[in-house]
Design an enzyme around this catalytic site. Structure first.
Site, PDB file in Angstrom:
ATOM      1  N   THR A 100      -5.012  -5.900  -6.209  1.00 12.54           N
ATOM      2  CA  THR A 100      -6.357  -5.967  -5.637  1.00 12.54           C
ATOM      3  C   THR A 100      -6.955  -7.303  -6.027  1.00 12.54           C
ATOM      4  O   THR A 100      -7.351  -7.519  -7.172  1.00 12.54           O
ATOM      5  CB  THR A 100      -7.234  -4.821  -6.156  1.00 12.54           C
ATOM      6  OG1 THR A 100      -6.612  -3.574  -5.857  1.00 12.54           O
ATOM      7  CG2 THR A 100      -8.612  -4.860  -5.506  1.00 12.54           C
ATOM      8  N   LYS A 176      -9.240  -2.686   0.929  1.00 14.08           N
ATOM      9  CA  LYS A 176      -9.078  -2.151  -0.419  1.00 14.08           C
ATOM     10  C   LYS A 176     -10.368  -2.306  -1.227  1.00 14.08           C
ATOM     11  O   LYS A 176     -10.749  -1.398  -1.985  1.00 14.08           O
ATOM     12  CB  LYS A 176      -7.931  -2.863  -1.137  1.00 14.08           C
ATOM     13  CG  LYS A 176      -7.704  -2.411  -2.581  1.00 14.08           C
ATOM     14  CD  LYS A 176      -7.292  -0.956  -2.685  1.00 14.08           C
ATOM     15  CE  LYS A 176      -7.181  -0.481  -4.131  1.00 14.08           C
ATOM     16  NZ  LYS A 176      -6.113  -1.153  -4.887  1.00 14.08           N
ATOM     17  N   LYS A 244     -13.096  -5.123 -12.354  1.00 10.35           N
ATOM     18  CA  LYS A 244     -12.683  -6.252 -11.521  1.00 10.35           C
ATOM     19  C   LYS A 244     -12.862  -5.939 -10.040  1.00 10.35           C
ATOM     20  O   LYS A 244     -13.430  -6.745  -9.288  1.00 10.35           O
ATOM     21  CB  LYS A 244     -11.228  -6.602 -11.799  1.00 10.35           C
ATOM     22  CG  LYS A 244     -10.581  -7.558 -10.787  1.00 10.35           C
ATOM     23  CD  LYS A 244      -9.129  -7.798 -11.079  1.00 10.35           C
ATOM     24  CE  LYS A 244      -8.244  -6.595 -10.865  1.00 10.35           C
ATOM     25  NZ  LYS A 244      -8.022  -6.298  -9.415  1.00 10.35           N
TER      26      LYS A 244
END
Length: 293
Positions: A100, A176, A244
């Site tokens: 990701t 995502k 994150k």
């Protein structure tokens, strides 16, 4: 282990990459693995994987080179660092990007690989290690149609839920981030209401029983809060990962001129939990962070 037309190289065999490798091995694929953790490499060697000391040792006739590291810096290192894959990639090879990372980083990597004649499959994943191991995780795939057809066998072996997003690498990453921002919002919400239930004198487990059969149910809430209630914070997905991912999602939203009411606040909760010393724990520890406030 002899190389075959079904040889695939996986760089980064943590919780997700290792589960993907185990899944492919169980389906008869020849799998090469590389990781900085010798114990993880050894575990997969026992299952039949071939160990690589550095990414550049990956076999030239692999079907694809799957990058399954944590972030953009690690992605850059395993591809373009001193011992990276780029030094051995040939025109027509395919690199599958599973971390990701930001859409801009995916686009930059895809551009550098395209200059070498190498295809990019933007394929971030979702579902956790158990689903990666049994092939039921989700893959959000963005790549050229011909590349998609070429890699269809690998994609179907990795995932029973392959979502074809677009032809443009970067769009998988965008999808995502949207998904993971909602996952972060749902997790913070589940942790908040169960911490509230405990403060109100309710039994958190019984409360979660009700939520799971009612309008407040979410998969990530159930999955993480069952562990949290049991005091199980052994890391499957560290707090830092959703920290994150939600940060990247909020940055992408702002770059698009969008400011929602919940995303940035949820992202800040993960950052605060990190600062509170919970970074190395499973992200179920958001419950502990809120309960202790």
């Amino acid at each position: 282990m002899p190389l075959s037309p079904k040889t695939v190289s996986i760089i980064g065999i943590g919780n997700m990459g290792g589960a993907m490798a185990a899944n492919l091995l169980s389906r008869g694929w020849a799998v090469q693995v590389c990781d900085i953790d010798p114990a993880k490499v050894g575990d997969l060697q026992e299952k039949g994987a071939l160990a690589l000391a550095v990414p550049a040792q990956a076999a030239i006739n692999s079907v694809a080179f799957v990058v399954c590291v944590v972030d953009a810096a690690q992605t850059d290192a395993v591809l373009f660092g001193p011992d990276g894959l780029a030094c051995m990639l040939q025109p027509g090879h395919t690199v599958m990007l599973c971390p990701t990372i930001s859409p801009q980083d995916v686009e930059a990597v895809a551009g550098r690989l395209a200059a070498l004649g190498v295809h990019t499959v933007d394929a971030p994943m979702s579902g956790g290690p158990a689903r990666a191991r049994d092939g039921s995780m989700s893959l959000m795939v963005a790549c050229a149609p011909a590349v998609y057809e070429q890699q269809a066998g690998l994609l179907q072996a990795l995932s029973g839920k392959v979502f074809r997003i677009s032809d443009q690498p970067g769009d998988g990453a965008r999808t995502k981030l949207v998904n993971n921002l909602l996952a972060g919002i749902n997790l913070v919400g589940a942790a908040e209401v169960l911490a509230l239930a405990a403060r109100l004198g309710l039994d958190p487990g019984r409360t979660l029983d009700v939520i799971e059969q009612s309008s407040g149910q979410s998969w990530i809430g159930s999955d993480r809060m069952r562990r949290a209630i049991a005091g199980d914070y052994a890391p499957r997905a560290h707090v830092t990962l959703l920290e994150k991912d939600t940060r990247l999602a909020v940055e992408a939203a702002r770059a698009a001129g969008f400011e929602g009411p919940l995303g940035a606040r949820a992202s800040q909760v993960f950052a605060d939990a990190h600062q509170a010393g919970l970074a190395a724990l499973d992200d179920a520890a958001i419950f502990k962070y809120l309960q202790d406030r």
